[in-house]
Design a protein around this motif. Sequence first.
Motif, PDB file in Angstrom:
ATOM      1  N   MET A 195       0.866  -1.167   0.000  1.00 46.95           N
ATOM      2  CA  MET A 195       0.000   0.000   0.000  1.00 46.95           C
ATOM      3  C   MET A 195       0.911   1.227   0.000  1.00 46.95           C
ATOM      4  O   MET A 195       1.715   1.414   0.913  1.00 46.95           O
ATOM      5  CB  MET A 195      -0.914   0.016   1.228  1.00 46.95           C
ATOM      6  N   LEU A 196       0.778   2.037  -1.040  1.00 44.34           N
ATOM      7  CA  LEU A 196       1.582   3.244  -1.165  1.00 44.34           C
ATOM      8  C   LEU A 196       0.795   4.419  -0.590  1.00 44.34           C
ATOM      9  O   LEU A 196      -0.365   4.627  -0.933  1.00 44.34           O
ATOM     10  CB  LEU A 196       1.914   3.513  -2.635  1.00 44.34           C
ATOM     11  N   LYS A 197       1.434   5.190   0.294  1.00 46.58           N
ATOM     12  CA  LYS A 197       0.761   6.308   0.955  1.00 46.58           C
ATOM     13  C   LYS A 197       1.621   7.560   0.848  1.00 46.58           C
ATOM     14  O   LYS A 197       2.819   7.523   1.158  1.00 46.58           O
ATOM     15  CB  LYS A 197       0.514   6.007   2.432  1.00 46.58           C
ATOM     16  N   ALA A 198       1.006   8.656   0.404  1.00 44.39           N
ATOM     17  CA  ALA A 198       1.689   9.942   0.473  1.00 44.39           C
ATOM     18  C   ALA A 198       1.948  10.262   1.940  1.00 44.39           C
ATOM     19  O   ALA A 198       1.103  10.009   2.803  1.00 44.39           O
ATOM     20  CB  ALA A 198       0.837  11.035  -0.167  1.00 44.39           C
ATOM     21  N   ARG A 199       3.110  10.828   2.228  1.00 46.35           N
ATOM     22  CA  ARG A 199       3.437  11.104   3.628  1.00 46.35           C
ATOM     23  C   ARG A 199       2.555  12.199   4.207  1.00 46.35           C
ATOM     24  O   ARG A 199       2.212  12.164   5.402  1.00 46.35           O
ATOM     25  CB  ARG A 199       4.916  11.487   3.753  1.00 46.35           C
ATOM     26  N   THR A 200       2.161  13.161   3.400  1.00 45.39           N
ATOM     27  CA  THR A 200       1.363  14.272   3.901  1.00 45.39           C
ATOM     28  C   THR A 200       0.188  14.546   2.960  1.00 45.39           C
ATOM     29  O   THR A 200       0.236  14.218   1.773  1.00 45.39           O
ATOM     30  CB  THR A 200       2.197  15.563   4.039  1.00 45.39           C
ATOM     31  N   GLY A 201      -0.859  15.156   3.517  1.00 44.81           N
ATOM     32  CA  GLY A 201      -1.945  15.683   2.704  1.00 44.81           C
ATOM     33  C   GLY A 201      -3.064  14.734   2.356  1.00 44.81           C
ATOM     34  O   GLY A 201      -4.094  15.150   1.842  1.00 44.81           O
ATOM     35  N   GLY A 202      -2.926  13.445   2.622  1.00 54.60           N
ATOM     36  CA  GLY A 202      -3.974  12.505   2.250  1.00 54.60           C
ATOM     37  C   GLY A 202      -5.126  12.514   3.233  1.00 54.60           C
ATOM     38  O   GLY A 202      -4.941  12.719   4.430  1.00 54.60           O
ATOM     39  N   TYR A 203      -6.341  12.296   2.731  1.00 54.27           N
ATOM     40  CA  TYR A 203      -7.514  12.171   3.583  1.00 54.27           C
ATOM     41  C   TYR A 203      -8.621  11.512   2.778  1.00 54.27           C
ATOM     42  O   TYR A 203      -8.623  11.539   1.552  1.00 54.27           O
ATOM     43  CB  TYR A 203      -7.979  13.529   4.118  1.00 54.27           C
ATOM     44  N   ASP A 204      -9.563  10.874   3.503  1.00 55.92           N
ATOM     45  CA  ASP A 204     -10.707  10.201   2.869  1.00 55.92           C
ATOM     46  C   ASP A 204     -10.271   9.269   1.743  1.00 55.92           C
ATOM     47  O   ASP A 204     -10.899   9.209   0.682  1.00 55.92           O
ATOM     48  CB  ASP A 204     -11.691  11.232   2.311  1.00 55.92           C
ATOM     49  N   GLY A 205      -9.186   8.524   1.980  1.00 51.54           N
ATOM     50  CA  GLY A 205      -8.716   7.580   0.981  1.00 51.54           C
ATOM     51  C   GLY A 205      -7.804   8.178  -0.069  1.00 51.54           C
ATOM     52  O   GLY A 205      -7.128   7.443  -0.803  1.00 51.54           O
ATOM     53  N   ARG A 206      -7.808   9.501  -0.193  1.00 52.81           N
ATOM     54  CA  ARG A 206      -6.905  10.141  -1.149  1.00 52.81           C
ATOM     55  C   ARG A 206      -5.487  10.055  -0.614  1.00 52.81           C
ATOM     56  O   ARG A 206      -5.255  10.193   0.577  1.00 52.81           O
ATOM     57  CB  ARG A 206      -7.321  11.599  -1.378  1.00 52.81           C
ATOM     58  N   GLY A 207      -4.557   9.820  -1.540  1.00 49.54           N
ATOM     59  CA  GLY A 207      -3.169   9.679  -1.114  1.00 49.54           C
ATOM     60  C   GLY A 207      -2.775   8.256  -0.776  1.00 49.54           C
ATOM     61  O   GLY A 207      -1.656   8.016  -0.341  1.00 49.54           O
ATOM     62  N   ASN A 208      -3.674   7.295  -0.991  1.00 49.39           N
ATOM     63  CA  ASN A 208      -3.390   5.875  -0.751  1.00 49.39           C
ATOM     64  C   ASN A 208      -3.686   5.080  -2.016  1.00 49.39           C
ATOM     65  O   ASN A 208      -4.752   5.263  -2.617  1.00 49.39           O
ATOM     66  CB  ASN A 208      -4.252   5.304   0.372  1.00 49.39           C
ATOM     67  N   LEU A 209      -2.763   4.215  -2.424  1.00 47.12           N
ATOM     68  CA  LEU A 209      -2.980   3.371  -3.593  1.00 47.12           C
ATOM     69  C   LEU A 209      -2.287   2.025  -3.411  1.00 47.12           C
ATOM     70  O   LEU A 209      -1.125   1.974  -3.005  1.00 47.12           O
ATOM     71  CB  LEU A 209      -2.408   4.035  -4.861  1.00 47.12           C
ATOM     72  N   PRO A 210      -2.971   0.916  -3.722  1.00 48.20           N
ATOM     73  CA  PRO A 210      -2.281  -0.371  -3.735  1.00 48.20           C
ATOM     74  C   PRO A 210      -1.366  -0.469  -4.957  1.00 48.20           C
ATOM     75  O   PRO A 210      -1.692   0.055  -6.029  1.00 48.20           O
ATOM     76  CB  PRO A 210      -3.431  -1.378  -3.808  1.00 48.20           C
ATOM     77  N   VAL A 211      -0.250  -1.122  -4.802  1.00 48.42           N
ATOM     78  CA  VAL A 211       0.721  -1.290  -5.885  1.00 48.42           C
ATOM     79  C   VAL A 211       1.076  -2.767  -5.994  1.00 48.42           C
ATOM     80  O   VAL A 211       1.377  -3.415  -4.990  1.00 48.42           O
ATOM     81  CB  VAL A 211       2.000  -0.457  -5.646  1.00 48.42           C
ATOM     82  N   GLU A 212       1.013  -3.281  -7.210  1.00 52.39           N
ATOM     83  CA  GLU A 212       1.324  -4.685  -7.462  1.00 52.39           C
ATOM     84  C   GLU A 212       2.593  -4.795  -8.305  1.00 52.39           C
ATOM     85  O   GLU A 212       2.975  -3.840  -9.000  1.00 52.39           O
ATOM     86  CB  GLU A 212       0.157  -5.356  -8.205  1.00 52.39           C
ATOM     87  N   PRO A 213       3.258  -5.952  -8.271  1.00 47.20           N
ATOM     88  CA  PRO A 213       4.431  -6.145  -9.125  1.00 47.20           C
ATOM     89  C   PRO A 213       4.085  -5.911 -10.593  1.00 47.20           C
ATOM     90  O   PRO A 213       3.035  -6.333 -11.077  1.00 47.20           O
ATOM     91  CB  PRO A 213       4.804  -7.615  -8.877  1.00 47.20           C
ATOM     92  N   GLY A 214       4.956  -5.191 -11.286  1.00 49.86           N
ATOM     93  CA  GLY A 214       4.742  -4.907 -12.699  1.00 49.86           C
ATOM     94  C   GLY A 214       3.991  -3.626 -12.972  1.00 49.86           C
ATOM     95  O   GLY A 214       3.857  -3.215 -14.130  1.00 49.86           O
ATOM     96  N   ASP A 215       3.461  -2.954 -11.936  1.00 46.75           N
ATOM     97  CA  ASP A 215       2.783  -1.670 -12.140  1.00 46.75           C
ATOM     98  C   ASP A 215       3.775  -0.609 -12.601  1.00 46.75           C
ATOM     99  O   ASP A 215       5.004  -0.767 -12.463  1.00 46.75           O
ATOM    100  CB  ASP A 215       2.118  -1.197 -10.843  1.00 46.75           C
TER     101      ASP A 215
END
Length: 384
Positions: free
Chosen positions: A144-164
């Motif tokens: 799970m990739l997360k921006a260190r700052t500024g994220g809220y309500d799910g924004r700033g979070n993304l799952p990352v898989e091999p090959g992306d």
Amino acid sequence: MNPTCPGPTLGVVGGGQLGRMLAEAASPLGVDVVVLDPTPDCPAARVAEQIEGSFDDPDGVRALAERADALTLEIELADPDVLERVSEEFAVPVNPSPDALRTIRDKLVQKRAFADAGVPVPEFVAVDDAADLAAAVERFDGCMLKARTGGYDGRGNLPVEPGDDYEAKLAAVGAGEAGAMAEELVDFERELSVVAVRGDGERRAFPVVENVHREEILRETVAPARCSDAVAERAREVALDTLETLDGRGVFAVELFEEADGTVSVNEVAPRPHNSGHWTIEGATTSQFEQHVRAALGWPLGTADLRSPTAMANVLGDVSDPRPAALAGVGDVLAAPNANLHWYGKHEARPLRKMGHLTLTEADADRDDLLARARDLRDGLTFE
């Protein structure tokens, strides 16, 4: 400060729905609320005085401090350095403390602080570029990739898989110059949370609740959680341990993962009232908002006991484009026994924007049934 009626004035950085509900909870206590928010006629402006200005504007925070006897916040976009300087300049206390905000607003700093204190957290690493992300994906077999700052309500979070496309993922998450954090993907049984409160020499913890997310956005909460007593007790212990790593008085919402073997770990913490605590308005003896007001002022805390099993369902914007919209189907909610509707007063409905919420309470209710009925009531609401 000693409780009096009429009471002091509380200044709140942020005037969204949380600021609105803080002001609604403060009013019966005789406490006036002034909010600082950049949006003209923000949701809290209907029930509190508003100062227009950005959350981190020094002049705006000074204007807030001039009007208030104590300061608090409802959004992590507040600047802890500005709050600290203004607190010293005007001799106005800030709670939770600027140090707590510094720790929490950077997710990597937050996770390191918890790990150093022995609070259980998923494995994590810092990510500064695509090479770091590739290494994290290999280490965790996806992350799970997360921006260190500024994220809220799910924004700033993304799952990352091999090959992306790792460069694209970093750009999409909004990592920017601050960078990001990669976290192992937890195979959790359910998502839990505990709203914990620190007052002046006292602590409270509301019952453990269960949260249902889709597209990284909280959709429903059921209280108490549908977990074992042992897991609930462990979640409460972890939440109170987490509270000890953070300074200042106020509400701290601790989001947790429960794994299949009963292991509990901390996902994230918010230094303010939280969406997963909205159920407390009808479902607990003292709401999270009243607790936060009391704590920020140094007043005695209320009890945090469950009044009734409660299901909360968020009302999200279902329009394709941002536009003024009216909510239809309200009469069905109002006619339902033990149902309560909360409208946030936002001017535009946007896709997946939190426009309000409803709660459904019932003594001795089956929580599966209670949650299903709350969903049905929510799903009957549409925007016109």
